[in-house]
Design a protein around this motif. Structure first.
Motif, PDB file in Angstrom:
ATOM      1  N   GLY A  47       0.818  -1.202   0.000  1.00 20.38           N
ATOM      2  CA  GLY A  47       0.000   0.000   0.000  1.00 20.38           C
ATOM      3  C   GLY A  47       0.852   1.252   0.000  1.00 20.38           C
ATOM      4  O   GLY A  47       2.035   1.238  -0.340  1.00 20.38           O
ATOM      5  N   ARG A  48       0.258   2.330   0.425  1.00 19.37           N
ATOM      6  CA  ARG A  48       0.954   3.614   0.465  1.00 19.37           C
ATOM      7  C   ARG A  48       2.041   3.585   1.528  1.00 19.37           C
ATOM      8  O   ARG A  48       1.819   3.137   2.650  1.00 19.37           O
ATOM      9  N   VAL A  49       3.211   4.079   1.180  1.00 18.96           N
ATOM     10  CA  VAL A  49       4.331   4.157   2.113  1.00 18.96           C
ATOM     11  C   VAL A  49       4.412   5.602   2.598  1.00 18.96           C
ATOM     12  O   VAL A  49       4.560   6.521   1.800  1.00 18.96           O
ATOM     13  N   THR A  50       4.297   5.778   3.909  1.00 19.14           N
ATOM     14  CA  THR A  50       4.360   7.107   4.497  1.00 19.14           C
ATOM     15  C   THR A  50       5.602   7.209   5.368  1.00 19.14           C
ATOM     16  O   THR A  50       5.883   6.311   6.157  1.00 19.14           O
ATOM     17  N   VAL A  51       6.335   8.290   5.202  1.00 19.64           N
ATOM     18  CA  VAL A  51       7.563   8.524   5.954  1.00 19.64           C
ATOM     19  C   VAL A  51       7.304   9.647   6.946  1.00 19.64           C
ATOM     20  O   VAL A  51       6.654  10.642   6.606  1.00 19.64           O
ATOM     21  N   ALA A  52       7.801   9.495   8.160  1.00 17.80           N
ATOM     22  CA  ALA A  52       7.637  10.536   9.177  1.00 17.80           C
ATOM     23  C   ALA A  52       8.231  11.849   8.672  1.00 17.80           C
ATOM     24  O   ALA A  52       9.269  11.844   7.998  1.00 17.80           O
ATOM     25  N   PRO A  53       7.602  12.970   8.977  1.00 15.03           N
ATOM     26  CA  PRO A  53       8.085  14.262   8.473  1.00 15.03           C
ATOM     27  C   PRO A  53       9.541  14.571   8.825  1.00 15.03           C
ATOM     28  O   PRO A  53      10.262  15.154   8.023  1.00 15.03           O
ATOM     29  N   TYR A  54      10.002  14.159  10.001  1.00 17.63           N
ATOM     30  CA  TYR A  54      11.381  14.460  10.366  1.00 17.63           C
ATOM     31  C   TYR A  54      12.385  13.607   9.584  1.00 17.63           C
ATOM     32  O   TYR A  54      13.564  13.924   9.535  1.00 17.63           O
ATOM     33  N   LEU A  55      11.924  12.534   8.942  1.00 12.97           N
ATOM     34  CA  LEU A  55      12.792  11.716   8.092  1.00 12.97           C
ATOM     35  C   LEU A  55      12.699  12.120   6.626  1.00 12.97           C
ATOM     36  O   LEU A  55      13.590  11.822   5.842  1.00 12.97           O
ATOM     37  N   ASP A  56      11.625  12.788   6.256  1.00 10.35           N
ATOM     38  CA  ASP A  56      11.364  13.127   4.863  1.00 10.35           C
ATOM     39  C   ASP A  56      12.102  14.407   4.467  1.00 10.35           C
ATOM     40  O   ASP A  56      11.516  15.394   4.063  1.00 10.35           O
ATOM     41  N   LEU A  57      13.418  14.375   4.595  1.00 10.27           N
ATOM     42  CA  LEU A  57      14.290  15.500   4.273  1.00 10.27           C
ATOM     43  C   LEU A  57      15.299  15.042   3.235  1.00 10.27           C
ATOM     44  O   LEU A  57      15.502  13.844   3.037  1.00 10.27           O
ATOM     45  N   SER A  58      15.970  15.988   2.590  1.00  9.75           N
ATOM     46  CA  SER A  58      16.984  15.596   1.604  1.00  9.75           C
ATOM     47  C   SER A  58      18.216  15.011   2.285  1.00  9.75           C
ATOM     48  O   SER A  58      18.864  14.122   1.752  1.00  9.75           O
ATOM     49  N   GLY A  59      18.556  15.507   3.473  1.00  7.89           N
ATOM     50  CA  GLY A  59      19.709  14.981   4.202  1.00  7.89           C
ATOM     51  C   GLY A  59      19.357  13.695   4.927  1.00  7.89           C
ATOM     52  O   GLY A  59      18.230  13.516   5.388  1.00  7.89           O
ATOM     53  N   ILE A  60      20.304  12.782   5.015  1.00  9.55           N
ATOM     54  CA  ILE A  60      20.101  11.547   5.759  1.00  9.55           C
ATOM     55  C   ILE A  60      20.034  11.905   7.235  1.00  9.55           C
ATOM     56  O   ILE A  60      20.888  12.623   7.746  1.00  9.55           O
TER      57      ILE A  60
END
Length: 93
Positions: A47-60
């Motif tokens: 299904g849909r994959v949702t990433v936590a906002p604090y992880l959804d950044l360009s930097g690792i």
């Protein structure tokens, strides 16, 4: 006066240097080693994959201390993390 001149030179030299370009990464699964007999494939839906906002950044994002995270500047994802994670999970499942 000499100290002020020395500090000015140090600041100019520090500002003149450029930072190295960021290193970019892709989240990919390792190819499976299929040496044994092949069984009938099992169908699994993703299904849909949702990433936590604090992880959804360009930097690792790395954990610097217990409960504290920080996004890296020089180490970045080459694609949005949600897309890479979906591709990774599809290959692993």
């Amino acid at each position: 006066m000499r100290i002020a001149a020395f500090l000015s030179v140090v600041l100019l030299v520090g500002c003149a240097g450029s930072s190295p370009p960021p290193t970019q990464y892709l989240l990919r699964a390792e190819p499976a080693d299929r040496a044994g007999p092949v069984e009938a494939p099992v169908r699994v839906g993703l299904g849909r994959v949702t990433v936590a906002p604090y992880l959804d950044l360009s930097g690792i994002v790395v954990e610097t201390e217990a409960g504290q995270v920080q996004a890296a500047r020089e180490h970045q994802w080459a694609e949005p993390l949600g897309a890479g994670l979906r591709s990774y999970l599809r290959a692993e499942l």
